[in-house]
Enzyme design. Structure first.
Site, PDB file in Angstrom:
ATOM      1  N   GLU A 291       0.834  -1.203   0.000  1.00  0.00           N
ATOM      2  CA  GLU A 291       0.000   0.000   0.000  1.00  0.00           C
ATOM      3  C   GLU A 291       0.869   1.254   0.000  1.00  0.00           C
ATOM      4  O   GLU A 291       0.594   2.219  -0.714  1.00  0.00           O
ATOM      5  CB  GLU A 291      -0.912  -0.062   1.235  1.00  0.00           C
ATOM      6  CG  GLU A 291      -1.719   1.179   1.521  1.00  0.00           C
ATOM      7  CD  GLU A 291      -2.764   1.500   0.460  1.00  0.00           C
ATOM      8  OE1 GLU A 291      -3.208   2.653   0.449  1.00  0.00           O
ATOM      9  OE2 GLU A 291      -3.123   0.634  -0.352  1.00  0.00           O
TER      10      GLU A 291
ATOM     11  N   HIS B 262       2.659   1.879  -3.357  1.00  0.00           N
ATOM     12  CA  HIS B 262       1.669   2.454  -4.278  1.00  0.00           C
ATOM     13  C   HIS B 262       1.518   3.958  -4.022  1.00  0.00           C
ATOM     14  O   HIS B 262       1.505   4.758  -4.960  1.00  0.00           O
ATOM     15  CB  HIS B 262       0.320   1.735  -4.097  1.00  0.00           C
ATOM     16  CG  HIS B 262      -0.799   2.288  -4.926  1.00  0.00           C
ATOM     17  ND1 HIS B 262      -0.816   2.215  -6.309  1.00  0.00           N
ATOM     18  CD2 HIS B 262      -1.942   2.930  -4.586  1.00  0.00           C
ATOM     19  CE1 HIS B 262      -1.914   2.793  -6.774  1.00  0.00           C
ATOM     20  NE2 HIS B 262      -2.614   3.231  -5.736  1.00  0.00           N
TER      21      HIS B 262
END
Length: 334
Positions: free
Chosen positions: A78, A81
């Site tokens: 996460e 990203h």
């Protein structure tokens, strides 16, 4: 002859396009590996700039977020990203600076770079809402579509700042413009359906192909399946819809796939007959067959992660191919 409109803008846009493609594919990987809530807060991760790794960091994070214990393999995906998306934002700032402060040849890119800046800020907000609204399907789908729209605008910058032929496209090429635009609209609708299928965890609602759970038309609930806005405060991880609603979404995406396959392959067969568009038509046909196959394998192999991520990448590449074809049928600026 041909000329490059602006080399700096072209290089910047090329780099940004590659980064955007990576962000889209990485975003799909995050979502499909159920790491979308790998960091329960935003923009940090458990209140940190990176992600909790040391034992004491993990312990204090677990105390702060007891309902969401740290899973390091999800948290770092996460965060990578988010960092890559942050890098993309800086590239968009740079392209804006170039179009507003750079040489005269870049002024014509101002509408495009400004739109992109507004869009990328909105994308960051959608990224935040994806976390704070706990994977609300409409937000997840909007975030996916926003990413693909950003990718499209950046690609248009790549094409329009790059090599351009001085001659106008001939009448046969220009006549393809309407058909290409129609194909882009059909593809965009199908991508939206794909996003809705994924956001509602409906990819496995039908466990077989071409039938659905042993029936051609099992029980469906279209009204429930396509309610776009639902209440806040619900955790949507894993999906909240019942089986008939998920089947309705899944079947709609399947029917859409057949329609898209027909529309785009008919376009490709027309393009292959025109010399300057032949390569694009062949690429479109090849990508189309790969994408259709990946979609079938998603169901047949029970949604393996690499396959599902490749299906997202395939959608982005199909879009890129159609946009490149559209650009070749456009009038030039001189």
């Amino acid at each position: 002859g041909e000329m490059i409109v602006n080399r700096n803008m072209h290089r910047l846009a090329m780099f940004a396009a590659v980064v955007t493609f990576c962000v889209i594919v990485l975003g799909a990987w995050v979502r499909l590996s159920h790491a979308g809530l790998g960091c329960p807060d935003w923009p940090g991760c458990y209140g940190q700039l990176t992600w909790p790794e040391a034992v004491h960091e993990i312990e204090s994070a677990n105390q702060a977020f007891p309902e969401r214990p740290v899973e390091t393999d999800k948290a770092w995906r996460e965060m990578v990203h988010r960092y890559l998306a942050g890098g993309l934002m800086l590239l968009v700032f740079a392209m804006n600076w170039l179009s507003w402060r750079g040489p005269r040849s870049c002024r014509r890119f101002r509408p495009l770079t400004t739109t992109l800046l507004i869009l990328i800020v909105f994308q960051a907000l959608l990224g935040m809402w994806t976390v704070t609204l706990k994977l609300k399907p409409i937000i997840v789908m909007a975030h996916l579509l926003g990413g693909l729209t950003s990718f499209s605008l950046i690609l248009w910058l790549v094409f329009s700042s790059g090599r351009q032929y001085a001659d106008k496209p001939n009448i046969r090429i220009r006549r393809m413009r309407g058909a290409i635009i129609f194909a882009i609209v059909v593809l965009a609708m199908q991508i939206s359906l794909g996003g809705w299928t994924s956001a509602n965890y409906a990819a496995l609602a039908c466990a077989d192909v071409p039938m659905c759970n042993g029936q051609w038309w099992p029980e469906t609930n279209f009204r429930e399946g396509f309610v776009l806005w639902r209440e806040i405060g619900v955790n949507y991880e894993g999906g909240i819809l019942d089986q008939p609603s998920r089947v309705a979404i899944h079947l709609t995406h399947r029917i859409g796939a057949v329609v898209t396959l027909l529309v785009l392959s008919l376009l490709a067969l027309r393009l292959v007959k025109i010399p300057r568009l032949r390569g694009g038509g062949q690429l479109l046909l090849a990508l189309l067959l790969v994408q259709f196959t990946l979609g079938i394998l998603n169901v047949a192999l029970y949604l393996p992660l690499p396959n599902a991520v490749a299906h997202n990448a395939g959608a982005a590449l199909l879009l890129a191919t159609l946009l490149s074809l559209l650009n070749r049928t456009s009038y030039r600026a001189y």
